[in-house]
Design an enzyme around this catalytic site. Structure first.
Site, PDB file in Angstrom:
ATOM      1  N   SER A   1       0.814  -1.220   0.000  1.00  0.00           N
ATOM      2  CA  SER A   1       0.000   0.000   0.000  1.00  0.00           C
ATOM      3  C   SER A   1       0.845   1.267   0.000  1.00  0.00           C
ATOM      4  O   SER A   1       0.394   2.300  -0.491  1.00  0.00           O
ATOM      5  CB  SER A   1      -0.955   0.006   1.200  1.00  0.00           C
TER       6      SER A   1
ATOM      7  N   HIS B   1       1.314   5.105   4.389  1.00  0.00           N
ATOM      8  CA  HIS B   1       0.489   5.614   3.298  1.00  0.00           C
ATOM      9  C   HIS B   1       0.861   7.061   2.967  1.00  0.00           C
ATOM     10  O   HIS B   1       1.002   7.425   1.797  1.00  0.00           O
ATOM     11  CB  HIS B   1      -0.984   5.546   3.681  1.00  0.00           C
TER      12      HIS B   1
END
Length: 228
Positions: free
Chosen positions: A116, A169
């Site tokens: 991610s 992230h």
């Protein structure tokens, strides 16, 4: 005719393979050997295991974790790769992954793994591409850009849930944005010898930009070492 396989699919295949090896390791040894030696674990990074800024991108904690990330990579990766070219796409993916794990190292003490970090970088790059080429996209640019920003906001909100590394992230977003802004493709329209409009792609010094961004990442890691 030779068929070129998108590197995005290679990344998906590698991630699935490594996940299989993680499970085989747990079955054979009773613990996840790849996670132990490849996840972002701060105490081992402080001991000099700097490969952990990249290797977590190939590892996942569960089949749901893997499936979600691989679906996202399948959805955005190939189209972005066509715009960037394979080499530039690889550099974008790598920088996003590294920056994500650098941020996680600096601001999170938890073990972290997953693609991610890199995928958030791809999303940022998609937004930059739309913005920089808005003159070609015309009226479609605004809703496309709005959709990207909405996607980022929703996923960052979901990242507030326990067990999700939102710092990774954010770092992936920063890394992807920096690379896309300074090395991402910009398209324009020019006329050829016959007076026809053609789309041209601006060449960028992708390796120089990569070196500069990675230097920033190294500097941030150095600060992190000094503060520990």
């Amino acid at each position: 005719m030779k068929v070129k396989i998108p590197f995005s699919y290679v990344l998906i295949a590698l991630s699935i393979t490594f996940f299989g090896l993680q499970n085989i390791s747990e079955w054979l040894f009773g613990y996840d050997l790849l996670l132990l030696y490849g996840a972002k674990i701060n105490q081992f990074i402080l001991q000099g295991e700097i490969w952990r800024f990249l290797t977590p991108v190939f590892l996942h904690g569960s089949i749901v974790h893997l499936s979600f990330n691989m679906y996202a990579l399948y959805s955005i990766g190939p189209s972005l790769e066509r715009k960037y070219g394979s080499i530039s796409f690889i550099l974008l993916y790598t920088i996003s992954a590294v920056f994500g794990n650098v941020f996680s190292f600096l601001y999170s003490s938890y073990v972290s793994l997953g693609a991610s970090t890199a995928i958030f970088g791809l999303i940022a790059a998609q937004g930059v591409f739309i913005y920089k080429n808005r003159h070609l996209l015309g009226s479609a640019a605004k809703p496309l850009l709005t959709n990207v920003l909405f996607m980022i906001a929703v996923n960052l909100f979901l990242g507030l849930s326990p067990g999700i590394d939102n710092w990774g992230h954010l770092g992936g977003l920063v890394g992807g944005f920096l690379y896309a802004w300074f090395a991402g493709p910009s398209f324009g329209i020019s006329e050829n010898l016959f007076g026809e409009n053609v789309i041209i792609k601006e060449n960028k010094k992708i390796f120089l930009v990569t070196a500069l961004i990675l230097t920033i990442a190294i500097a941030l890691v150095g600060i992190g070492y000094l503060l520990r």
